[in-house]
Write a protein that holds these residues in place. Structure first.
Motif, mmCIF file in Angstrom:
data_model
loop_
_atom_site.group_PDB
_atom_site.id
_atom_site.type_symbol
_atom_site.label_atom_id
_atom_site.label_comp_id
_atom_site.label_asym_id
_atom_site.label_seq_id
_atom_site.Cartn_x
_atom_site.Cartn_y
_atom_site.Cartn_z
ATOM 1 N N THR A 292 43.088 30.383 51.799
ATOM 2 C CA THR A 292 43.426 30.897 50.470
ATOM 3 C C THR A 292 42.503 30.307 49.407
ATOM 4 O O THR A 292 41.865 31.034 48.643
ATOM 5 C CB THR A 292 44.888 30.575 50.129
ATOM 6 O OG1 THR A 292 45.749 31.213 51.085
ATOM 7 C CG2 THR A 292 45.235 31.084 48.740
ATOM 8 N N VAL A 293 42.420 28.992 49.370
ATOM 9 C CA VAL A 293 41.568 28.347 48.375
ATOM 10 C C VAL A 293 40.096 28.640 48.664
ATOM 11 O O VAL A 293 39.329 29.016 47.771
ATOM 12 C CB VAL A 293 41.820 26.826 48.347
ATOM 13 C CG1 VAL A 293 40.834 26.147 47.399
ATOM 14 C CG2 VAL A 293 43.253 26.539 47.930
ATOM 15 N N VAL A 296 39.203 32.271 47.791
ATOM 16 C CA VAL A 296 39.053 32.490 46.349
ATOM 17 C C VAL A 296 37.699 31.971 45.872
ATOM 18 O O VAL A 296 37.007 32.615 45.078
ATOM 19 C CB VAL A 296 40.208 31.819 45.579
ATOM 20 C CG1 VAL A 296 39.919 31.811 44.080
ATOM 21 C CG2 VAL A 296 41.516 32.539 45.865
ATOM 22 N N ARG A 300 34.523 34.259 44.296
ATOM 23 C CA ARG A 300 34.689 33.979 42.863
ATOM 24 C C ARG A 300 33.898 34.930 41.978
ATOM 25 O O ARG A 300 34.237 35.115 40.801
ATOM 26 C CB ARG A 300 34.290 32.536 42.566
ATOM 27 C CG ARG A 300 32.854 32.179 42.882
ATOM 28 C CD ARG A 300 32.637 30.669 42.775
ATOM 29 N NE ARG A 300 31.277 30.272 43.107
ATOM 30 C CZ ARG A 300 30.836 30.087 44.345
ATOM 31 N NH1 ARG A 300 31.673 30.300 45.363
ATOM 32 N NH2 ARG A 300 29.602 29.712 44.591
ATOM 33 N N ALA A 304 39.336 39.896 41.251
ATOM 34 C CA ALA A 304 40.654 39.638 41.837
ATOM 35 C C ALA A 304 40.956 40.546 43.015
ATOM 36 O O ALA A 304 41.572 40.123 44.004
ATOM 37 C CB ALA A 304 41.734 39.798 40.767
ATOM 38 N N ALA A 307 39.303 38.924 45.918
ATOM 39 C CA ALA A 307 39.833 37.587 46.190
ATOM 40 C C ALA A 307 41.181 37.635 46.901
ATOM 41 O O ALA A 307 41.426 36.839 47.819
ATOM 42 C CB ALA A 307 39.948 36.794 44.893
ATOM 43 N N VAL A 308 42.052 38.575 46.519
ATOM 44 C CA VAL A 308 43.378 38.617 47.141
ATOM 45 C C VAL A 308 43.306 39.054 48.599
ATOM 46 O O VAL A 308 44.240 38.812 49.371
ATOM 47 C CB VAL A 308 44.327 39.558 46.366
ATOM 48 C CG1 VAL A 308 44.559 39.050 44.960
ATOM 49 C CG2 VAL A 308 43.811 40.988 46.362
ATOM 50 N N MET A 310 40.804 38.078 50.644
ATOM 51 C CA MET A 310 40.020 37.104 51.396
ATOM 52 C C MET A 310 40.820 36.315 52.438
ATOM 53 O O MET A 310 40.333 36.105 53.553
ATOM 54 C CB MET A 310 39.322 36.152 50.433
ATOM 55 C CG MET A 310 38.141 36.780 49.705
ATOM 56 S SD MET A 310 36.786 37.245 50.807
ATOM 57 C CE MET A 310 36.133 35.634 51.239
#
Length: 335
Positions: A292-293, A296, A300, A304, A307-308, A310
């Motif tokens: 998750t981290v 993101v 980057r 969004a 990113a969601v 990923m």
């Protein structure tokens, strides 16, 4: 008296093709449109496609004598490459795919680097580019260290000697020296042949100046199938060449085993087993936090909507590759 320059060597571009009606015309146009001073030919090895690939290929070949077609009855990539190479004419052999989009200086750069370095194979980056949010997430994962490790043809880097490269431009003499592609290697055939070239004393060279646009898989199912096969065949490479095993190749299998074991321990604790087994939940929770981290961060610059997606993309790639590696049958090359 003006200085004489050697004529540019002839180049044969070989392309295994199967069910590529969506991309083939654009891919061939890029290959035939190379800004290169020497003679050039493109040889397509046609597998048993179930779409309009063969009709498109026939139309393109009728329009340009530099494009030739050869059959590849098995449809397997290494067999198609060997068939196309056997039918080709020139001393430089550029390996390409039916869905790859190369820049117009790709061949010129390849020939320059071959001559400058003396390498047997030169290649560059697999520049993944997607159009939908999911494809863009896959592309971001495929160009990040968290997604694919530190391979230069994925993540870039300085020009220099490499274990393997994406696709590649070969000296025909090197291909002939090692006997061509191993047709039992349905996947990982490029890595395997590059390994044999290196073992024979040849040099494999990475240059960021050669970039190929790659279109990622568009669904979770297709991505999972792709990476399952990658894992299965990487295990076969390790069986054949045990000294090539590295920590990078073990990362995904260890993650899969760790998450599975930790989850089983946590479930057992909830069912009444010793309470310390609940510590097992740290493995899946920690992995979820990592993707998750990390996802993101990797996305980057993509917004969004990418990113969601990923965490799912990264977990699919890691899980499928690791599971494929762990479950790869010993007879995978004969199946």
């Amino acid at each position: 008296m003006s200085e004489q320059t050697s004529p540019a060597p002839g180049v044969s571009i070989v392309v295994p093709v199967l069910n590529e009606e969506r991309h083939l015309e654009d891919a061939v146009a890029r290959l035939l449109g190379q800004h290169y001073d020497g003679p050039l030919e493109v040889v397509l090895a046609l597998g048993p496609s179930t779409d309009a690939t063969d009709e498109i290929a026939a139309r393109l070949a009728a329009a340009d004598p530099r494009l030739r077609l050869v059959p590849n009855p098995t449809g397997r990539t290494p067999a198609g490459l060997n068939a196309a190479i056997a039918a080709s004419s020139y001393d430089v052999v550029v390996r390409c795919d039916g869905h790859a989009l190369v820049p117009d200086d790709y061949v010129a750069v390849a020939v320059e680097v071959l001559g400058r370095t003396g390498a047997d194979n030169v290649g560059g980056m697999m520049a993944a580019e997607g159009t939908t949010p999911f494809e863009r997430a896959v592309a971001a994962a495929m160009t990040s260290r968290l997604g694919v490790g530190s391979a230069s043809f994925h993540t870039g880097g300085e020009e220099g000697e490499a274990l393997t490269v994406y696709l590649g431009a070969f000296r025909r003499s090197a291909i002939e020296r090692v006997g061509g592609y191993d047709e039992s290697m349905v996947r990982a055939q490029d890595w395997e042949m590059n390994h044999r070239i290196r073992e024979s004393g040849g040099l494999i060279w990475f240059t960021p100046g050669m970039q190929v646009t790659y279109r990622p898989r568009s669904t979770v199912t297709a991505l999972a199938r792709q990476y399952l096969e990658y894992g299965r065949w990487r295990r076969e490479v390790v069986r054949r060449y045990p000294d090539t095993l590295s920590l990078r190749y073990l990362a995904a299998p260890v993650a899969v085993a760790g998450v599975a074991a930790g989850t089983a321990a946590g479930v057992a604790a909830a069912a009444g087993a010793p309470s310390w087994l609940a510590l097992g939940w740290l493995a899946p929770v920690g992995y979820a936090a990592l993707v998750t981290v990390g996802g993101v961060v990797a996305a980057r610059h993509e917004g969004a909507e990418v990113a969601v997606r990923m965490p799912l993309v990264l977990a699919t790639m890691h899980g499928s590759w690791g599971f494929g590696f762990l479950t790869s049958p010993r007879d995978v090359a004969s199946s």
